[in-house]
Design a protein around this motif. Structure first.
Motif, PDB file in Angstrom:
ATOM      1  N   PHE A  53       1.371  -1.157  -8.511  1.00 16.80           N
ATOM      2  CA  PHE A  53       2.653  -1.587  -9.052  1.00 16.80           C
ATOM      3  C   PHE A  53       3.334  -2.552  -8.084  1.00 16.80           C
ATOM      4  O   PHE A  53       3.244  -2.390  -6.866  1.00 16.80           O
ATOM      5  CB  PHE A  53       3.566  -0.389  -9.307  1.00 16.80           C
ATOM      6  N   THR A  54       4.031  -3.519  -8.640  1.00 13.80           N
ATOM      7  CA  THR A  54       4.773  -4.484  -7.831  1.00 13.80           C
ATOM      8  C   THR A  54       6.244  -4.090  -7.797  1.00 13.80           C
ATOM      9  O   THR A  54       6.849  -3.865  -8.848  1.00 13.80           O
ATOM     10  CB  THR A  54       4.627  -5.899  -8.402  1.00 13.80           C
ATOM     11  N   ILE A  55       6.799  -3.996  -6.592  1.00 10.62           N
ATOM     12  CA  ILE A  55       8.205  -3.640  -6.419  1.00 10.62           C
ATOM     13  C   ILE A  55       8.928  -4.798  -5.730  1.00 10.62           C
ATOM     14  O   ILE A  55       8.502  -5.265  -4.672  1.00 10.62           O
ATOM     15  CB  ILE A  55       8.367  -2.375  -5.561  1.00 10.62           C
ATOM     16  N   ILE A  56      10.003  -5.258  -6.346  1.00  7.97           N
ATOM     17  CA  ILE A  56      10.852  -6.272  -5.723  1.00  7.97           C
ATOM     18  C   ILE A  56      12.048  -5.549  -5.125  1.00  7.97           C
ATOM     19  O   ILE A  56      12.830  -4.927  -5.854  1.00  7.97           O
ATOM     20  CB  ILE A  56      11.314  -7.318  -6.754  1.00  7.97           C
ATOM     21  N   PRO A  57      12.201  -5.543  -3.817  1.00 12.46           N
ATOM     22  CA  PRO A  57      13.279  -4.787  -3.173  1.00 12.46           C
ATOM     23  C   PRO A  57      14.670  -5.194  -3.664  1.00 12.46           C
ATOM     24  O   PRO A  57      14.933  -6.370  -3.911  1.00 12.46           O
ATOM     25  CB  PRO A  57      13.109  -5.116  -1.689  1.00 12.46           C
ATOM     26  N   ASP A  58      15.532  -4.197  -3.801  1.00 13.29           N
ATOM     27  CA  ASP A  58      16.929  -4.460  -4.168  1.00 13.29           C
ATOM     28  C   ASP A  58      17.697  -5.091  -3.022  1.00 13.29           C
ATOM     29  O   ASP A  58      18.652  -5.846  -3.241  1.00 13.29           O
ATOM     30  CB  ASP A  58      17.632  -3.153  -4.559  1.00 13.29           C
ATOM     31  N   THR A  96      15.844   0.216  -3.499  1.00 19.31           N
ATOM     32  CA  THR A  96      14.635  -0.106  -2.747  1.00 19.31           C
ATOM     33  C   THR A  96      14.998  -1.133  -1.677  1.00 19.31           C
ATOM     34  O   THR A  96      15.833  -2.016  -1.892  1.00 19.31           O
ATOM     35  CB  THR A  96      13.541  -0.677  -3.668  1.00 19.31           C
ATOM     36  N   VAL A  97      14.375  -0.995  -0.523  1.00 22.23           N
ATOM     37  CA  VAL A  97      14.683  -1.885   0.597  1.00 22.23           C
ATOM     38  C   VAL A  97      13.383  -2.386   1.221  1.00 22.23           C
ATOM     39  O   VAL A  97      12.398  -1.646   1.331  1.00 22.23           O
ATOM     40  CB  VAL A  97      15.554  -1.160   1.657  1.00 22.23           C
ATOM     41  N   PRO A 153       8.135  -9.327  -2.895  1.00 21.20           N
ATOM     42  CA  PRO A 153       7.559  -8.176  -3.599  1.00 21.20           C
ATOM     43  C   PRO A 153       6.558  -7.420  -2.724  1.00 21.20           C
ATOM     44  O   PRO A 153       5.900  -8.001  -1.856  1.00 21.20           O
ATOM     45  CB  PRO A 153       6.859  -8.803  -4.810  1.00 21.20           C
ATOM     46  N   ALA A 154       6.465  -6.119  -2.959  1.00 19.40           N
ATOM     47  CA  ALA A 154       5.459  -5.279  -2.301  1.00 19.40           C
ATOM     48  C   ALA A 154       4.574  -4.679  -3.385  1.00 19.40           C
ATOM     49  O   ALA A 154       5.039  -4.377  -4.484  1.00 19.40           O
ATOM     50  CB  ALA A 154       6.131  -4.173  -1.500  1.00 19.40           C
ATOM     51  N   LYS A 155       3.284  -4.517  -3.087  1.00 17.61           N
ATOM     52  CA  LYS A 155       2.346  -3.945  -4.049  1.00 17.61           C
ATOM     53  C   LYS A 155       1.955  -2.554  -3.576  1.00 17.61           C
ATOM     54  O   LYS A 155       1.464  -2.374  -2.479  1.00 17.61           O
ATOM     55  CB  LYS A 155       1.112  -4.814  -4.198  1.00 17.61           C
ATOM     56  N   THR A 161       0.818  -1.230   0.000  1.00 14.73           N
ATOM     57  CA  THR A 161       0.000   0.000   0.000  1.00 14.73           C
ATOM     58  C   THR A 161       0.842   1.266   0.000  1.00 14.73           C
ATOM     59  O   THR A 161       0.340   2.349   0.301  1.00 14.73           O
ATOM     60  CB  THR A 161      -1.023   0.057   1.158  1.00 14.73           C
ATOM     61  N   LEU A 162       2.129   1.156  -0.341  1.00 13.71           N
ATOM     62  CA  LEU A 162       2.986   2.340  -0.474  1.00 13.71           C
ATOM     63  C   LEU A 162       2.289   3.395  -1.328  1.00 13.71           C
ATOM     64  O   LEU A 162       1.743   3.095  -2.387  1.00 13.71           O
ATOM     65  CB  LEU A 162       4.311   1.911  -1.118  1.00 13.71           C
TER      66      LEU A 162
END
Length: 210
Positions: free
Chosen positions: A55-60, A41-42, A48-50, A11-12
């Motif tokens: 959008f889906t973000i896979i943390p670095d 990204t952390v 993954p975060a949605k 929910t970012l």
């Protein structure tokens, strides 16, 4: 090398980060002698975060990878999930970073997480309202340090309300000294006014390739 760690969680609030992350990552308006910036990204893990926008973000990297020193910057975006206990780890890390002289920047719901940890009790800060913090944080004791502005910079702590994303980005960029002062002023004026002349003023401040 300055590393900017962008906290990712479900929910970012996508739009709250946009001004800051776009400029720090693209470097399109950086001055010639700007410090080297890396944006990562952390997350709590590599899961993954949605975002709120879908959008889906896979943390670095994960929280344990964050370097605790003055050259680290942590961006904490708003989200509807900050009250989940699992996010306590990143807030603990934020406290460590502040103590080490690193820069911590929180906006909207992330300010609640900092307040719940007592990190706003003795430093100038803002949020979506003092009553909002009191409502969400039963043990909040920072009333005397609350500033009713869209964004507030107190040395290495920069906090903002949900409406303060542009000013928050300006204060982050200013803290990192990656824009010339006249570029930063023109950049802020253009994005806050939308006036054509402010855009041309911005372009005129940029370093030439000569």
């Amino acid at each position: 090398m300055i590393t900017v760690y962008v906290c990712t969680l479900d929910t970012l609030a996508d739009w709250e980060l946009g001004y800051a992350t776009a400029e720090l990552n693209s470097k399109r308006f950086f001055k010639k002698d700007a410090p080297n910036i890396s944006v990562k990204t952390v997350g709590i893990s590599k899961e993954p975060a949605k975002t709120m926008g879908g959008f889906t973000i896979i943390p670095d990297c994960s929280i344990s990878d964050i370097a605790v020193n003055e050259k680290s910057v942590l961006l904490l975006p708003g989200a509807n999930t900050w009250n989940e206990p699992k996010h306590g780890a990143i807030i603990k890390k934020a406290g460590e970073l502040l103590s080490a002289g690193a820069t911590v920047c929180a906006i909207c719901g992330a300010t609640v997480a900092l307040a719940n940890a007592g990190l706003l009790d003795h430093r100038p800060h803002t949020s979506n309202g003092m009553e909002y913090l009191e409502m969400c944080c039963p043990h909040y004791k920072g009333q005397h340090f609350y500033v009713d502005n869209p964004s507030v910079a107190d040395h290495n702590l920069i906090t903002a309300s949900s409406t303060g994303a542009l000013l928050w980005a300006r204060q982050i960029i200013e803290r990192l000294e990656v824009f010339r002062p006249d570029t930063l002023e023109a950049w802020y004026n253009y994005f806050s006014s939308g006036k054509e002349q402010d855009f041309f003023t911005l372009m005129q401040t940029l370093p030439t390739s000569k």
